[in-house]
Design a protein around this motif. Structure first.
Motif, short mmCIF file in Angstrom:
data_model
loop_
_atom_site.label_atom_id
_atom_site.label_comp_id
_atom_site.label_asym_id
_atom_site.label_seq_id
_atom_site.Cartn_x
_atom_site.Cartn_y
_atom_site.Cartn_z
N GLY A 8 -1.09 8.80 2.70
CA GLY A 8 -1.81 7.66 2.14
C GLY A 8 -1.75 7.48 0.64
O GLY A 8 -2.67 6.90 0.05
N VAL A 9 -0.68 7.95 -0.01
CA VAL A 9 -0.52 7.73 -1.44
C VAL A 9 0.45 6.57 -1.63
O VAL A 9 1.66 6.73 -1.42
CB VAL A 9 -0.02 9.00 -2.15
CG1 VAL A 9 0.09 8.74 -3.66
CG2 VAL A 9 -0.94 10.17 -1.88
N SER A 10 -0.05 5.42 -2.01
CA SER A 10 0.79 4.23 -2.06
C SER A 10 1.90 4.41 -3.10
O SER A 10 1.69 4.94 -4.19
CB SER A 10 -0.05 2.99 -2.40
OG SER A 10 -0.64 3.12 -3.68
N GLY A 11 3.10 3.98 -2.73
CA GLY A 11 4.26 4.11 -3.59
C GLY A 11 4.97 5.43 -3.45
O GLY A 11 6.18 5.51 -3.68
N LEU A 12 4.25 6.49 -3.09
CA LEU A 12 4.85 7.82 -2.95
C LEU A 12 5.15 8.15 -1.50
O LEU A 12 6.28 8.54 -1.16
CB LEU A 12 3.92 8.88 -3.54
CG LEU A 12 4.40 10.33 -3.39
CD1 LEU A 12 5.68 10.55 -4.20
CD2 LEU A 12 3.30 11.30 -3.82
N THR A 13 4.16 7.99 -0.62
CA THR A 13 4.37 8.35 0.79
C THR A 13 4.34 7.14 1.71
O THR A 13 4.62 7.29 2.90
CB THR A 13 3.28 9.34 1.25
OG1 THR A 13 1.99 8.70 1.21
CG2 THR A 13 3.25 10.58 0.37
N GLN A 14 4.02 5.97 1.20
CA GLN A 14 3.98 4.76 2.03
C GLN A 14 3.95 3.53 1.14
O GLN A 14 3.56 3.61 -0.03
CB GLN A 14 2.72 4.74 2.91
CG GLN A 14 1.42 4.57 2.11
CD GLN A 14 0.24 4.17 2.96
OE1 GLN A 14 -0.42 5.02 3.50
NE2 GLN A 14 -0.02 2.86 3.07
N PRO A 15 4.36 2.38 1.68
CA PRO A 15 4.10 1.13 0.96
C PRO A 15 2.59 0.87 0.98
O PRO A 15 1.88 1.23 1.92
CB PRO A 15 4.85 0.08 1.78
CG PRO A 15 5.69 0.83 2.75
CD PRO A 15 5.06 2.16 2.96
N PRO A 59 -0.79 -4.63 1.86
CA PRO A 59 -1.11 -5.87 1.15
C PRO A 59 -2.38 -6.51 1.71
O PRO A 59 -2.78 -6.23 2.85
CB PRO A 59 0.11 -6.75 1.43
CG PRO A 59 1.17 -5.84 1.96
CD PRO A 59 0.44 -4.73 2.65
N PRO A 60 -3.03 -7.39 0.95
CA PRO A 60 -4.18 -8.13 1.48
C PRO A 60 -3.79 -8.89 2.75
O PRO A 60 -2.72 -9.49 2.83
CB PRO A 60 -4.54 -9.09 0.34
CG PRO A 60 -4.02 -8.42 -0.89
CD PRO A 60 -2.77 -7.71 -0.46
N GLY A 61 -4.65 -8.81 3.75
CA GLY A 61 -4.42 -9.54 4.99
C GLY A 61 -3.59 -8.80 6.01
O GLY A 61 -3.42 -9.30 7.13
N LYS A 62 -3.06 -7.62 5.68
CA LYS A 62 -2.22 -6.88 6.60
C LYS A 62 -2.97 -5.70 7.22
O LYS A 62 -4.00 -5.25 6.70
CB LYS A 62 -0.97 -6.34 5.89
CG LYS A 62 -0.12 -7.41 5.23
CD LYS A 62 0.53 -8.35 6.24
CE LYS A 62 1.46 -9.35 5.54
NZ LYS A 62 2.13 -10.25 6.51
N THR A 63 -2.45 -5.22 8.34
CA THR A 63 -2.99 -4.05 9.02
C THR A 63 -1.89 -3.00 9.17
O THR A 63 -0.81 -3.31 9.67
CB THR A 63 -3.56 -4.41 10.40
OG1 THR A 63 -4.67 -5.29 10.25
CG2 THR A 63 -4.02 -3.15 11.13
N PHE A 64 -2.17 -1.79 8.68
CA PHE A 64 -1.27 -0.65 8.85
C PHE A 64 -1.89 0.32 9.85
O PHE A 64 -3.09 0.28 10.10
CB PHE A 64 -1.03 0.06 7.53
CG PHE A 64 0.04 -0.53 6.64
CD1 PHE A 64 0.85 0.29 5.88
CD2 PHE A 64 0.23 -1.91 6.57
CE1 PHE A 64 1.84 -0.24 5.06
CE2 PHE A 64 1.20 -2.46 5.75
CZ PHE A 64 2.02 -1.62 4.99
N VAL A 65 -1.05 1.21 10.37
CA VAL A 65 -1.55 2.20 11.32
C VAL A 65 -1.15 3.60 10.85
O VAL A 65 -0.03 3.82 10.38
CB VAL A 65 -1.03 1.93 12.75
CG1 VAL A 65 0.49 1.99 12.82
CG2 VAL A 65 -1.67 2.89 13.75
#
Length: 472
Positions: A142-149, A152-158
């Motif tokens: 869960g480190v944005s840019g390092l381990t995942q994109p 964005p607002p309005g999106k759902t990740f899993v």
């Protein structure tokens, strides 16, 4: 609590609007309904309806997030969104959180569970979720840019991983975290052992809460996110005394309290009337040979501590951070010390130029608890809350641990004030003992003590426009 349908309705997204987005009904049906909670009451333990059994925790002024089982996987749905958090009766703040609350709901799982967490972003900026203390695949950290994109607002990740070890953990963003954590984005995570564990005892009461802090100017609603150290609101689960619920126990209960610190400084947590041992951290259970009795334990930034003890002394026992400024609300940092200064008549003269001015501090700050001075709207008094014998000159990180011999097992309701046996209350020499407090069972609602506040200000939050909701 509200369902996913109510959530979309409250966000201004009717059924037709949902169908008009790029999300198919099949995709929507594959995601568990988000459960939204907006009250600051302490919810009772959530008995696991499916999966392995465990002894559930109770979140102070919070709740546990429900889940669904799908093909042997425990599925949760977190919604990152702007929220209104009642920090104390009559005082509310614009924060960011999860599922209607700040902090977000507690997530409870069992060692060995495979978990799948859907995270929907309803914030005005991108976010992520870091699962603090978990052993998991690097791409789920869960480190944005390092381990995942970033999400964005309005999106759902899993996110999906196995809860590999039992313990006390938390979750929070690793995306613009200075802003997002200062706005209240955090939550608790508990992984229960899958069976009897040599270092994890069975307890009768298991409480959890997070330490957090805010800088909110009097009369305003939104934290100042650039503050580094000079916070004026020190809180437990985004609540300040006297808005913090009491912790209750039956006499001789074994009690565990799990505390996580996401403020910018350390907190020496102190309980009255009992000794405890630190039995666990976010690194795991503490070996028995490394435990010793304490009445205060310091919790540094980013740390988790779990303490355990036997509640064998009846009474209403103070439980608080031992940094004195952390047991105050809405403190100013540039107020001169006027103790011993005769400023009689000064307030009257100044008030002709500055209406509402009040000189403070001639005899100390204790008088402020008795003064019902007017406050700007949506402002918490520095110290307030009436106990059975008068004003309790505390605020911020303070609550009461209530031990009763007749508290029923599993009953977390406030039993009212303690009925002291005759001759056991300090009193003036030569005077009659003080009158007994109200009978047990008096309803104090979600607070340990009543708060006198003239106004209850309702505020609203702004969320991204309807139609910006997508699932991936």
């Amino acid at each position: 609590m509200t369902s996913r349908r109510d959530f979309f309705r409250s966000a201004g997204i009717a059924g037709a609007a949902v169908a008009a987005t790029t999300v198919s009904r099949v995709a929507l049906a594959a995601i568990p309904e988000p459960v939204i909670e907006t009250t600051a009451d302490t919810r009772g333990p959530l008995t696991p309806p499916t999966g392995r059994p465990y002894n559930p925790v109770v979140t102070l002024n919070g709740w546990t997030l429900p889940w669904r089982m799908k093909d042997g996987v425990k599925e949760f749905h977190l919604v990152a969104e702007p929220v209104v958090r009642e920090m104390a009766p009559g005082f509310k703040a614009h924060l960011w959180g999860y599922n209607g609350q700040s902090p977000g709901p507690t997530i409870e799982v069992v060692e060995g569970d495979r978990v799948r967490i859907y995270v929907t972003n309803r914030l005005p900026e991108r976010t992520s979720v870091h699962w603090h203390g978990q052993r998991l695949p690097n791409g789920m950290d869960g480190v944005s840019g390092l381990t995942q994109p970033a999400i964005p607002p309005g999106k759902t990740f899993v996110y999906e991983f196995v809860a590999r070890r039992p313990g006390t953990f938390m979750y929070h963003p690793h995306a613009d975290e200075m802003t997002q954590m200062a706005m209240g984005m955090m939550g608790f995570w508990v992984t229960h052992p899958k069976g009897r564990h040599p270092l994890i005892a069975t307890v009768d009461r298991d409480y959890v809460f997070l330490l957090n802090a805010y800088d909110i100017d009097p009369g305003s609603y939104t934290p100042k996110t650039m503050t580094m150290l000079d916070f004026n609101l020190w809180s437990w689960n985004s609540r300040i005394f006297p808005g913090i619920a009491p912790l209750v126990a039956r006499k001789n209960d074994r009690v565990r309290i799990r505390i996580g610190n996401l403020t910018m400084t350390n907190h020496p947590m102190h309980i009255h009337g009992h000794e405890f041992e630190v039995t666990g951290t976010d690194g795991g259970p503490v070996p028995k040979s490394a435990r010793w009795p304490e009445v205060t334990t310091d919790i540094a930034v980013g740390q988790m501590r779990q303490i355990e003890f036997i509640a064998d002394e009846e009474g209403d026992w103070a439980f608080h951070c031992h940094k004195s400024h952390h047991t105050m609300n809405a403190m100013g940092h540039d107020v001169p010390n006027l103790i011993g200064v005769d400023h009689s008549g000064l307030a009257e003269r100044i008030s002709k130029l500055v209406p509402g001015y009040m000189a403070m501090g001639e005899r100390g700050m204790g008088d402020m608890a008795d003064m019902k001075m007017p406050l700007p709207e949506n402002t918490a008094p520095m110290m307030t809350g009436d106990g059975p014998f008068g004003s309790v000159e505390m605020g911020g990180m303070f609550s009461v641990f209530k031990v009763r011999r007749d508290q029923k097992p599993g009953d977390y309701s406030d039993p009212g004030w303690f009925r002291h046996p005759p001759g056991t209350v300090a009193h003036e020499v030569g005077a009659a003992p003080p009158a007994a407090p109200p009978p047990a069972g008096h309803d104090h609602g979600a607070s340990s003590m009543p708060l006198v506040q003239p106004q209850d200000i309702e505020v609203q939050v702004r969320k991204p426009a309807a139609g910006a909701h997508d699932h991936h």
